[in-house]
Structure formats: C-alpha cells, structure tokens
Design an enzyme around this catalytic site. Sequence first.
Site, short mmCIF file in Angstrom:
data_model
loop_
_atom_site.label_atom_id
_atom_site.label_comp_id
_atom_site.label_asym_id
_atom_site.label_seq_id
_atom_site.Cartn_x
_atom_site.Cartn_y
_atom_site.Cartn_z
N CYS A 165 -0.35 4.07 2.14
CA CYS A 165 -0.09 3.96 3.67
C CYS A 165 1.41 4.29 3.88
CB CYS A 165 -0.34 2.57 3.69
SG CYS A 165 -1.91 1.98 3.18
N ASP A 166 2.20 3.60 3.18
CA ASP A 166 3.67 3.61 3.46
C ASP A 166 4.62 4.40 2.98
OD1 ASP A 166 2.74 1.76 5.45
OD2 ASP A 166 3.05 0.01 3.82
N CYS A 178 0.78 -1.30 0.01
CA CYS A 178 -0.09 -0.03 0.07
C CYS A 178 0.91 1.13 0.08
CB CYS A 178 -1.08 -0.17 1.20
SG CYS A 178 -1.98 1.45 1.20
#
Length: 315
Positions: free
Chosen positions: A137-138, A134
Amino acid sequence: MPEPRNVIIIGSGPAGLTAAIYAARANLKPLLIEGLEAGGQLMLTTDVENFPGHRNGIMGPELMAEMRAQAERFGTEIIQGNVTSTELCESPISVTTTAAEYKTRSLIIATGATARLLGLPAERALMGHGVSTCATCDGYFFRGQEIAVVGGGDSAMEEAVFLTRFASKVTLVHRRDTLRASKIMQDKARANPKIAWMLDHEVEAIHDTGKGAVSSMVVRSNKTGVKTDIPVHGVFVAIGHTPNTALFRGQIELDQNGYIVTHDGAKTSVDGVFACGDVQDHIYRQAITAAGSGCMAAIDAEHYLEHIPEHLASV
Ligand code: NAP
C-alpha cells in the site's frame, strides 16, 4: 423471537461493505453490524493510491465513508455494535451483540485481521504518517528515502525486498539473531545490497510525533543494551497479523493460523455462513481483493437463500 433476517454481515471494512452493497442491491435487506473498529484497517491509512477508480488517490477513511454511504443508499441497515457471540450451527443462525440478539438465514463474516503492533506509543500516532503495516500500500511514498522494516518472518523479508524498489536503503530490525523466515525468502533478502541488517535489536522508540512524521527510530541491542538512533523516514511493522476469529472458534473450520477456511468462492465449513476479506485471506490483504471477495460472499449468500428449505425461506 425476532423475525430472521435474510443476511447479517459482521464487519465494516471493504469486504463487509461490498457484501452489503451487493446484498442490498439483490433486495436481501442486509443488516450490517459495524464492530468496534468501524471501517477496518483502512481507517488507519492516509492516501490510498491503488484502489481502481481513484486516479488521484483517496484517503482511507474517505474511501470507507463512500462505501458505507453506497451500502446505505441501497437499503443496508447499519448498526454500531460489537458481536459478543454467535451460534453458527443453529437454524436460523443466532448473532448476539451487546445490545440485542438477531436471527438470520445466512451470515457473512468480514471481521478482518489485525496487524500486530510493537506497542510503542508513537506507532499509532504516526500510523499513516510514516509508520505502516502494508508495504504494497505505502511503499511508493518512500521513493529515494531510508526506511526500516521490523520483523523476522516471511512477511518482513518479502516487504523488505519489495521496498528496495523504492527506498534507497532498508534497515531490517529483528529481535533475535536468527530469522523465522523460510530459507528461500532469507536468501533473497540477504542477496539484496540495499538491505542492512540489525539482528538482535528491538525498536525502542520512533520519532517524531511532534512533527507528525517519522524522522528516526531508536533501536536497542538485545546483547549489549546499546541504543542507536537511526535516521529513517518510514517504519514498516511486519510482525504478523491476527485474524479476528476468536468469536467463531470451535464453530467453523479455521486453518492452523486461525483464518477461516473458504472453498468454492466464499463458502465455509458451515452451510449458510460465508467469509470474505482478511479474515480468510493471509496472502493478498488488499482493499480491492477484500472488496472482490465481499462481492463473492454476497452472491454466494443470495444463491444459498434461493435454495434453502421452505421453512427457512424468506416470508
Ligand atoms: P510470522 O511468521 O508470525 O513472523 C512474525 C515475525 O515478527 C517473527 O520473526 C517474530 O519474531 C516477529 N515478532 C512478533 N512479535 C514481535 C514483537 N512484539 N516485537 C518484535 N518482533 C516481533 O508472521 P509473518 O511473517 O507475517 O508470516 C505469517 C505467515 O504467512 C507465515 O506462515 C508465513 O510463512 C506466511 N507468509 C508467506 C509468504 C510467502 O511465502 N511469500 C509471505 C508472507 C507470509 P520471532 O521470530 O522472534 O518470534
């Protein structure tokens, strides 16, 4: 014959647990069946920095433990178990696990989607420690670093372009010499000077499990067999997702990629069956959007239960 429940929720990621919190607070006494991978995809994540209310971030498993405790606090009954079959068109609906059969007046499906992985031993070991599925997200964790994206579809293009906001260089590795992505997405990625291309290559290994962090990846040319070790600090695997809908196939409307089709909130093609989270969303795939749709599913189920025929209504 067991007494029908008001609502059963299948799945224990952010969507299922949020549905449970709302259903429990509406006094519906929900039963939540956790599934084999309790907590869902966030159990594979380390820091979650974009979930509102946690300004210093929170670890994925800790966030899920908090949500679970919150659902239990309001009276959700949580059982571990794997659902083996459902009869969605029966009235009441029937849900069978490896241990028991349940009847329910309404059902919330929150079984999520599973990110496809390459199948390398290091992939799972380093998930959340440099390997990610992701970018949203990261990506932020890789400021100024060299990273790689694997895949040749729209997701891989989108993630590679997004990641150039943070990374100094993004190497895109794809197993063929033509991309699957739409032309517009390809053009956008090709125009980005921070993206390097390794077409016709496959990732053969990711190092370094011994250090618990990503330090390089080995790619092999599908044309020549030549292997190259490329120093990277992150590997984003973007080779697609599989919605966890095999159980429901033939019983509920799915789109061409197998996602549950929802309309008017969390309603599905079957009365009394609602869906939330990644099992019905291939676009946003965020914990917060999953949680939001879980809330919608619980409210939709509550409204449905207020209006069902008397013989099905709660006793
Ligand atoms: P996808 O279209 O199925 O593409 C998956 C890619 O991963 C393919 O290039 C495939 O290679 C590769 N791949 C699959 N298994 C692999 C393996 N074991 N090893 C190496 N490579 C592997 O998945 P997606 O990119 O996630 O897109 C899913 C859907 O969402 C698509 O319909 C897409 O258009 C849509 N989407 C749209 C947008 C947008 O419009 N903004 C953004 C993201 C996604 P091959 O090509 O060789 O099969």
